[in-house]
Design a protein around this motif. Structure first.
Motif, PDB file in Angstrom:
ATOM      1  N   SER A 184       0.836  -1.202   0.000  1.00  0.00           N
ATOM      2  CA  SER A 184       0.000   0.000   0.000  1.00  0.00           C
ATOM      3  C   SER A 184       0.869   1.250   0.000  1.00  0.00           C
ATOM      4  N   LEU A 185       2.080   1.123   0.536  1.00  0.00           N
ATOM      5  CA  LEU A 185       2.997   2.263   0.530  1.00  0.00           C
ATOM      6  C   LEU A 185       3.266   2.721  -0.914  1.00  0.00           C
ATOM      7  N   MET A 235       0.383   4.824  -1.982  1.00  0.00           N
ATOM      8  CA  MET A 235       0.485   6.182  -1.406  1.00  0.00           C
ATOM      9  C   MET A 235       1.529   6.979  -2.178  1.00  0.00           C
ATOM     10  N   TYR A 292       3.899   7.512  11.438  1.00  0.00           N
ATOM     11  CA  TYR A 292       4.630   6.437  10.740  1.00  0.00           C
ATOM     12  C   TYR A 292       5.821   7.026   9.996  1.00  0.00           C
ATOM     13  N   ASN A 340       0.185   4.040  14.130  1.00  0.00           N
ATOM     14  CA  ASN A 340       1.589   3.657  14.267  1.00  0.00           C
ATOM     15  C   ASN A 340       2.330   4.905  14.732  1.00  0.00           C
ATOM     16  N   ASP A 392      -4.645   5.983   5.943  1.00  0.00           N
ATOM     17  CA  ASP A 392      -3.921   4.715   5.813  1.00  0.00           C
ATOM     18  C   ASP A 392      -4.404   3.734   6.878  1.00  0.00           C
ATOM     19  N   TYR A 443      -4.048  -1.050   9.766  1.00  0.00           N
ATOM     20  CA  TYR A 443      -4.328  -1.965  10.888  1.00  0.00           C
ATOM     21  C   TYR A 443      -5.834  -2.094  11.173  1.00  0.00           C
ATOM     22  N   SER A 460      -3.965  -3.063   3.276  1.00  0.00           N
ATOM     23  CA  SER A 460      -3.247  -4.165   2.628  1.00  0.00           C
ATOM     24  C   SER A 460      -3.333  -5.413   3.494  1.00  0.00           C
ATOM     25  N   SER A 485      -0.603  -7.024   4.156  1.00  0.00           N
ATOM     26  CA  SER A 485       0.795  -7.232   4.564  1.00  0.00           C
ATOM     27  C   SER A 485       0.896  -7.874   5.939  1.00  0.00           C
ATOM     28  N   LYS A 486       0.020  -7.479   6.858  1.00  0.00           N
ATOM     29  CA  LYS A 486       0.070  -8.063   8.190  1.00  0.00           C
ATOM     30  C   LYS A 486      -1.156  -8.928   8.461  1.00  0.00           C
TER      31      LYS A 486
HETATM   32  N1  PMP Z   1       1.076   1.930   6.796  1.00  0.00           N
HETATM   33  C1  PMP Z   1       1.406   1.785   8.079  1.00  0.00           C
HETATM   34  C2  PMP Z   1       0.788   2.672   9.095  1.00  0.00           C
HETATM   35  C3  PMP Z   1       2.325   0.801   8.465  1.00  0.00           C
HETATM   36  O1  PMP Z   1       2.664   0.678   9.754  1.00  0.00           O
HETATM   37  C4  PMP Z   1       2.880  -0.031   7.471  1.00  0.00           C
HETATM   38  C5  PMP Z   1       3.862  -1.126   7.794  1.00  0.00           C
HETATM   39  N2  PMP Z   1       4.719  -0.899   8.823  1.00  0.00           N
HETATM   40  C6  PMP Z   1       2.521   0.177   6.148  1.00  0.00           C
HETATM   41  C7  PMP Z   1       1.604   1.151   5.831  1.00  0.00           C
HETATM   42  C8  PMP Z   1       3.111  -0.628   5.032  1.00  0.00           C
HETATM   43  O2  PMP Z   1       2.099  -1.271   4.362  1.00  0.00           O
HETATM   44  P1  PMP Z   1       2.368  -2.094   3.043  1.00  0.00           P
HETATM   45  O3  PMP Z   1       3.133  -3.312   3.413  1.00  0.00           O
HETATM   46  O4  PMP Z   1       1.003  -2.380   2.523  1.00  0.00           O
HETATM   47  O5  PMP Z   1       3.158  -1.200   2.112  1.00  0.00           O
END
Ligand code: PMP
Length: 423
Positions: free
Chosen positions: A100-101, A104, A138, A187, A216, A219, A252, A254-255
């Protein structure tokens, strides 16, 4: 026993005690890393099944061959699952590749080079472009805006969202084009933007006609308690306030599944999504639909996502509990540190004595405990009070984590005692 109530002799003896503990820590030859919020191998193992999918069943529900080019906005069946999570109609959700980064990044770069649908000119042609940055926030958000010369102004992030007095004042400046915001389980503090603050942001008077909220929601479903905190429907609120293009939602897996091989999502108004896809279409012919298909099959539906997140919680909640327990035990009786007790997300935000965070991180490093650099959660890495430290508990084993947090607490006390003795 608070620091303020201690005599110089008592502080000296506390210092000597912590110094002795610190020497023992150094002698242990630790090599621990608490720098980034990464899932542990055990968490990644939860989704191992993905690696054997989709096998030779590579056509989606509509019969599209996912091995081929095309499908710029992503697979409908996977978008449907995240449409619910993001609270954005499925036609206004784009599913992309693994970060997702990157979405952005692209949104920012498209805005700078080409302007948004509401921009009088590309942002790069303005004398100055400013983003509001709730802090602590973040670090990668801030690194991104910094890289492209966007000026960043910090505002305090409260438990229910950004300081709206400061936001209102800043938004009255025409150069202020947007803001970063992690609405649910921020974050690093775990703060959750309330419905009321979200409604205020949606209705906010802004001097810039093309003001954007980079919402964003990394979470969104990452709960650490039984409470499934609901994120405000920012796209709906913005539309209802007459600013349909204001918010862009990111998310995303991702987690949820694999941090390096998940799927990311963008959701916004119809006009913004069309703008994004028009620009994106020059950058790629389409996303990795095979990965999207296996994610759709593996997750199944929103309940499937929640079920998987429960399994994550079973692994990581004890780690968060261990961090909080050690902080309470070791620092609770002193008046030098406070910390967040998040109900979700990936971090604990620790505020140590003003002016000592850099020293604490340095002490940790010299004892083999790598922490995120002090100040990382602030634009330009500049924490004006030099007090904030981000703790990322998920990756290490629980034993390593306990050792690291106990060591961190020793460093927090030692740095505070040093400061008292030299001031
Ligand atoms: N946004 C936040 C607030 C995060 O903490 C993180 C991962 N640390 C990300 C985006 C990264 O997301 P992605 O893996 O989808 O790029």
């Amino acid at each position: 026993m608070t620091f303020a109530s201690l005599t110089p002799d008592q502080i000296q003896s506390l210092h000597d005690e912590q110094l002795a503990a610190y020497r023992t820590l150094q002698d242990a030859g630790l090599k621990l890393d608490l720098t980034r919020g990464k899932p542990s191998p055990e968490q990644l193992d939860l989704s191992l099944e993905l690696l054997s999918m989709p096998g030779d069943e590579y056509k989606d529900a509509k019969g599209t061959d996912t091995r081929n080019y095309g499908g710029l906005n992503g697979l409908p069946e996977l978008r449907a699952i995240f449409s619910e999570i993001m609270q954005v109609p499925v036609d206004q959700v784009v599913a992309g590749d693994n970060a997702s980064l990157a979405m952005m990044h692209d949104t920012l770069v498209f805005s700078l080079l080409r302007g948004t649908p509401d921009s009088p000119r590309p942002w790069a042609e303005e004398d100055e472009v400013t983003f509001i940055c709730p802090v602590p926030g973040y670090d990668r958000h801030f690194a991104l805006t910094q890289q492209y010369g966007v000026k960043m102004v910090p505002v305090e992030l409260h438990d229910d969202g950004p300081d709206m007095v400061a936001v209102r004042e800043l938004a009255a400046e025409p150069s202020v084009k947007g803001m970063w915001l992690v609405p649910t389980y921020g974050n690093p503090s775990g703060a959750v933007v309330s419905e009321a603050v979200a409604a205020e942001l949606a209705a906010l008077e802004t001097a810039a006609p093309d003001f954007r909220i980079f919402w964003d929601n990394a979470y969104a479903v990452h709960h650490l308690t039984d409470e499934r905190t609901k994120t405000a429907d920012i796209v709906g609120l913005c539309a209802a306030s007459g600013h349909p293009n204001r918010a862009i939602v990111y998310a995303s897996t991702s987690k949820i599944t694999f941090a390096g091989s998940g799927v990311c999502f963008l959701g916004s108004s119809e006009e913004n999504v069309e703008w994004y896809l028009t620009n994106l279409g020059k950058r790629t012919i389409g996303p990795d639909k095979i990965n999207q298909l296996r994610h759709a099959r593996y997750l199944g539906d929103v309940e499937g996502v929640h079920k998987l997140m429960e399994a994550h919680r079973a692994i990581i909640a004890p780690k968060f509990e261990a961090v909080l327990e050690i902080l309470r035990d070791r620092l609770g009786s002193h008046d030098i540190a406070t910390w967040s007790e998040p109900k979700g997300g990936y971090f604990v935000s620790l505020d140590v004595a003003d002016g000592t965070a850099s020293r604490v991180v340095e002490l940790c490093r010299e004892a083999g405990i790598a922490m995120t650099p002090a100040g990382a959660s602030f634009p330009y890495g500049d924490d004006p009070r030099d007090r904030n430290i981000r703790i990322a508990p998920t990756f290490p084993s629980i034993d390593e984590l306990r050792t690291a947090i106990d060591g961190l607490a020793t460093c927090v006390l030692l740095a505070a005692a040093e400061q008292h003795l030299t001031s």
